[in-house]
Write an enzyme that holds these catalytic residues in place. Structure first.
Site, PDB file in Angstrom:
ATOM      1  N   CYS A 143      13.636   4.174  -6.522  1.00  0.00           N
ATOM      2  CA  CYS A 143      13.587   2.746  -6.838  1.00  0.00           C
ATOM      3  C   CYS A 143      12.298   2.411  -7.564  1.00  0.00           C
ATOM      4  CB  CYS A 143      13.700   1.940  -5.542  1.00  0.00           C
ATOM      5  SG  CYS A 143      13.487   0.178  -5.808  1.00  0.00           S
ATOM      6  N   CYS A 159      10.717  -0.942  -6.521  1.00  0.00           N
ATOM      7  CA  CYS A 159      10.017  -0.915  -5.226  1.00  0.00           C
ATOM      8  C   CYS A 159       8.676  -0.193  -5.323  1.00  0.00           C
ATOM      9  CB  CYS A 159      10.840  -0.196  -4.152  1.00  0.00           C
ATOM     10  SG  CYS A 159      12.590  -0.519  -4.182  1.00  0.00           S
ATOM     11  N   ASP A 160       8.629   0.896  -6.069  1.00  0.00           N
ATOM     12  CA  ASP A 160       7.496   1.825  -5.936  1.00  0.00           C
ATOM     13  C   ASP A 160       6.634   2.000  -7.181  1.00  0.00           C
ATOM     14  OD1 ASP A 160       8.259   2.290  -3.320  1.00  0.00           O
ATOM     15  OD2 ASP A 160       9.630   3.899  -3.864  1.00  0.00           O
TER      16      ASP A 160
END
Ligand code: NAP
Length: 313
Positions: free
Chosen positions: A135, A138-139
């Site tokens: 992701c 997200c990261d």
């Protein structure tokens, strides 16, 4: 357990939420069950530009899904957070057995979606969350000014690689062939981006490191040659993002509805082989898995559930 719902929807991604909206709007008593956050895969998608009408500045997966959730709730769809462990789908009343409770409905819409396919290299599990991610939204910020690698050659891999260039110093796409699968318009953006490099005909064979990912062995699929890729010593780590397709979240339904390679088979009206059981979205066997097709499936499934209820009552 007291209430028997008209419709129980399993999964609150675009398919489940669209089904919730349509079922609620038809005044059916509706329950949506979701184990995690709403949105499924679009909850981790940074940019949505091909859902019709989604042209708002900064439209992201989470912002679109928040409006879908609010819309389903507005029309009365109830919502519970639970993980379903087992289902009884035969008969006029279907039962869903969760970690927190049991739920009964006259119809069920299965909309559990899909999850990212693992990269498939040695030691992968050890490094998920320690350098390996699925992701970018997200990261990506963990890799501000670091080097990252993206595995895959489809729309997801190339789009997410472009997104990652906003954070990373350099992004290398590792693809198992010598040409990309991604749409030409997306490819053009990647080729024009001077932060993006390519490793063609290559797969990741093994990931290495003490606690954090700092090396990997890649394999040239044409020559069989193995090459060790090390993190820059000043960095001590790099990121590895996998975007090589998806696998259906359908283990729970094995032996209960007809499936093909883990995808649920439905007719054009989203009916499975079990009366009163419908499927919608990425969990279905179909050729285009997009937010727009998931939402359309959800609308059809809820409408057909209403029709089914009219026939049996
Ligand atoms: P995809 O189109 O199935 O592409 C998967 C990529 O991963 C392919 O390039 C494939 O290589 C590679 N791959 C598959 N298995 C592999 C393995 N075991 N090892 C190494 N590489 C492997 O998946 P996706 O990119 O996630 O897209 C899924 C669907 O969503 C597609 O229909 C796509 O069009 C759609 N999508 C659309 C958008 C958009 O419209 N903006 C954005 C994202 C996704 P090969 O090419 O060699 O098969």
């Amino acid at each position: 357990m007291s209430k028997i719902y008209d419709v129980i929807i399993l999964g609150a991604g675009p398919a489940g939420l669209a089904a919730g909206l349509y079922a609620g709007r038809s005044r059916l008593s509706t329950l949506i069950i979701e184990k995690g956050q709403d949105g499924g895969q679009i909850a981790i998608t940074d940019e949505i530009e091909n859902y019709p009408g989604a042209l708002l500045e900064g439209e992201s997966g989470p912002s679109l899904i928040a409006r879908m959730t609010a819309q389903a709730a507005k029309f009365g769809a109830e919502r519970v957070s639970d993980t379903i462990k087992d289902l009884e789908l035969e008969g006029p009343v279907k039962k869903l057995i969760g970690a927190k409770g049991e739920y009964e409905g006259k119809t069920v819409i299965l909309a559990t979606g899909a999850h990212p396919r693992p990269i498939g290299c040695k030691n992968e599990e050890k490094f998920v969350g320690r350098g390996i991610s699925f992701c970018a939204t997200c990261d990506a910020n963990f890799f501000e000014d670091f080097e990252v690698f993206v595995v895959g050659g489809g729309d997801s891999a190339v789009e997410e690689a472009i997104y990652l260039t906003k954070f990373a110093r350099k992004v290398t796409i590792i693809h198992r062939r010598d040409e990309l699968r991604a749409a030409k318009s997306i490819q053009e953006k990647a080729f024009a981006n001077d932060k993006i490099e390519f490793m063609w005909d290559t797969v990741v064979d093994e990931v290495c490191g003490e606690d954090i990912l700092d090396a990997m062995i890649v394999k040239n699929v044409k020559t069989g040659e193995l090459t060790r890729v090390e993190a820059d010593p000043d960095d001590g780590l790099f990121g590895l993002f996998g975007f090589i397709g998806y696998l259906p979240n359908s283990q729970l339904f094995e032996g209960k509805v007809e499936m093909d390679h883990g995808y649920i088979i439905t007719d054009d009206d989203m009916r499975t082989n079990i009366p009163g059981v419908f499927a919608a979205g990425d969990i279905r066997k179909k050729s285009l898995r997009q937010v727009v097709t998931a939402a359309a499936d959800g609308a059809i499934a809820a409408t057909m559930a209403e029709r089914y209820l009219g026939e049996i009552e």
